[in-house]
Design an enzyme around this catalytic site. Structure first.
Site, short mmCIF file in Angstrom:
data_model
loop_
_atom_site.label_atom_id
_atom_site.label_comp_id
_atom_site.label_asym_id
_atom_site.label_seq_id
_atom_site.Cartn_x
_atom_site.Cartn_y
_atom_site.Cartn_z
N CYS A 64 66.37 -13.45 -65.70
CA CYS A 64 67.64 -13.38 -65.40
C CYS A 64 67.77 -14.75 -64.39
CB CYS A 64 67.90 -12.65 -65.86
SG CYS A 64 69.68 -12.80 -64.85
N CYS A 70 71.15 -11.08 -57.74
CA CYS A 70 72.15 -9.97 -57.36
C CYS A 70 71.09 -8.72 -57.93
CB CYS A 70 71.90 -10.12 -59.60
SG CYS A 70 73.02 -9.11 -60.48
N CYS A 150 73.30 -11.61 -68.05
CA CYS A 150 72.55 -10.63 -68.03
C CYS A 150 71.98 -9.65 -68.92
CB CYS A 150 74.05 -9.22 -67.90
SG CYS A 150 73.21 -7.82 -67.08
N CYS A 376 69.42 13.25 -63.40
CA CYS A 376 68.86 11.42 -63.07
C CYS A 376 67.90 11.22 -61.63
CB CYS A 376 70.24 10.56 -63.40
SG CYS A 376 71.27 11.48 -62.58
#
Length: 419
Positions: A64, A70, A150, A376
């Site tokens: 990307c 980013c 993206c 997570c």
């Protein structure tokens, strides 16, 4: 004061940054890999990569053009196989930090469940002069990166970015940001806007018209549905689920399927199962095909979505009982767990990142034979597993799952049994 030094990266820290030992102590360097010799700039305790002098074999070309600025990705410079191995190592390290020994043979290879990309993305939008920017924040910054491509989200979400910018502009505050939660469903994009600005009722028709012109399935604003051209439907093991606006779902379909497959394997032939922190039914709906399920969840909207899916699949499911309960403040006690019906054969829990320490302590005191922990956050998972093992459970399996490509985030499923 800025200084430049050359150093060798020794390990990859838990946030995906390279770690090097220097004369002034350890330093974390973004976008580096173990074994690399790099030239860095140090400024007020922060390190900035200037040049990779000796690249690691795992280094690859980022996909990307936004990478490096980013904050959405941390590891695009690292080969995917190496990322999977590193994520497994992070799970082992988290368990070791809680006193679990000899788990290398217990923690399985990480499952690559990144699939075709994330079906759910949370963007921010803000005004920059006369234009609206939409994307993710820069690393360690409140500044936005205005995304045009993206590689980690589904193509249909990328294709809608201009429409999302236009929609955000209609609800943009003078100061601050708009949050856009975008979910790709089988019937179109489900878009949930959140803004601190007060929206005039006279603006709503224009907002609705813009969303319908973009072909979105549903549009909500601050939790209220403004328009639903089509119900945004996800298929959960063949059952139609309409998630609440902005509600949580697993990031990728492949990730959901990998987690659910392992949960079902661990639960085995149990016939009376509690699904704690059940959400909209990722596990409960699948479990209910072969067991009685008691699904407990604190969010009313998630339970309503679960109820709708249960009704749609009533002929294919066994008994499912939903209950709203704050399991952080009011966990099921050991008595609750042992006395419900004939007692639970198995308990599944999948809490937010903070984990489920209070609930794990109660489970450790119970007689439940099988526990499946989904998380997570390897650190809080390891803490909760410690309580369970200290209470007499045996850790049988640990499966890391990667559904966040190029990110340090890791999902884990751990199976435990009591003899």
């Amino acid at each position: 004061m800025t200084s430049e030094i050359t150093c060798t990266i020794e390990t990859l820290a838990h946030k995906g940054e390279g770690r090097a030992e220097t004369a002034d102590g350890p330093v974390h360097v973004p976008f580096t890999l173990p074994g690399e010799t790099v030239r860095i700039a140090r400024d007020d305790g922060r390190a900035r990569l200037l040049e990779v002098l000796t690249p690691a074999p795992e280094r690859v070309e980022p996909l990307c053009p936004h990478f490096g600025t980013c904050g959405g990705c941390a590891l695009q410079h690292m080969d995917q196989r190496a990322i999977l191995d590193w994520k497994r190592d992070q799970v082992i390290a988290a368990l070791a930090a809680r006193g679990f020994a000899d788990v290398d043979g217990l923690v399985e290879p990480t499952v690559d469940a990144t699939g075709e990309g994330r079906r759910r993305a949370v963007f921010a939008a803000a005004r920059a002069g006369s234009r609206v920017m939409l994307g993710f924040h820069e690393r360690a910054s409140h500044r936005l990166v205005d995304l045009r491509v993206c590689p980690v989200v589904l193509p249909e979400i990328v294709a809608a970015m201009d429409d999302l910018r236009e929609l955000a502009s209609l609800v943009m505050p003078r100061k601050g940001e708009v949050t856009l939660t975008v979910l790709a469903t089988g019937t179109g994009l489900d878009v949930a806007l959140a803004t601190p600005a007060k929206i005039s009722p006279r603006s709503v028709p224009q907002i609705v018209e813009r969303a319908m012109g973009a072909g979105f399935a549903r549009l909500s604003l601050n939790g209220e549905t403004l328009v639903e051209a089509r119900a945004p439907i996800l298929s959960v093991d063949g059952l139609p689920l309409v998630p609440p606006p902005g509600g949580f779902v697993q990031a990728t379909l492949a990730g959901e399927q990998a987690l659910a497959k392992r949960v079902l394997e661990c639960v085995g032939k149990a016939r009376n199962v509690a699904d704690l922190f059940a959400g909209s039914g990722t596990f409960a709906l699948r479990l209910a095909r072969r067991a009685r399920v008691h699904a407990l969840e604190g969010d009313r909207a998630a339970l309503k979505a679960l109820d709708g899916a249960m009704r749609a699949g009533a002929g294919a499911l066994r008994e499912v009982r939903g209950e709203r309960r704050d399991l952080f403040r009011n966990p099921l006690t050991a008595t609750d767990l042992d006395d419900f019906g004939d007692g639970y054969d198995a308990v599944v829990f999948d809490p937010p990142r903070a984990g489920a320490e209070a609930q794990a302590r109660e489970l450790a005191l119970s007689k439940v034979k099988t526990v499946v922990a989904v998380s997570c956050n390897p650190a809080t998972l390891a803490r909760d597993l410690r309580h369970l093992v200290d209470g007499g459970y045996r850790l049988r399996s640990v499966l890391p799952v990667d559904q966040f490509r190029f990110s340090p985030h890791i999902e884990v499923v751990a199976g435990l049994t009591r003899d």
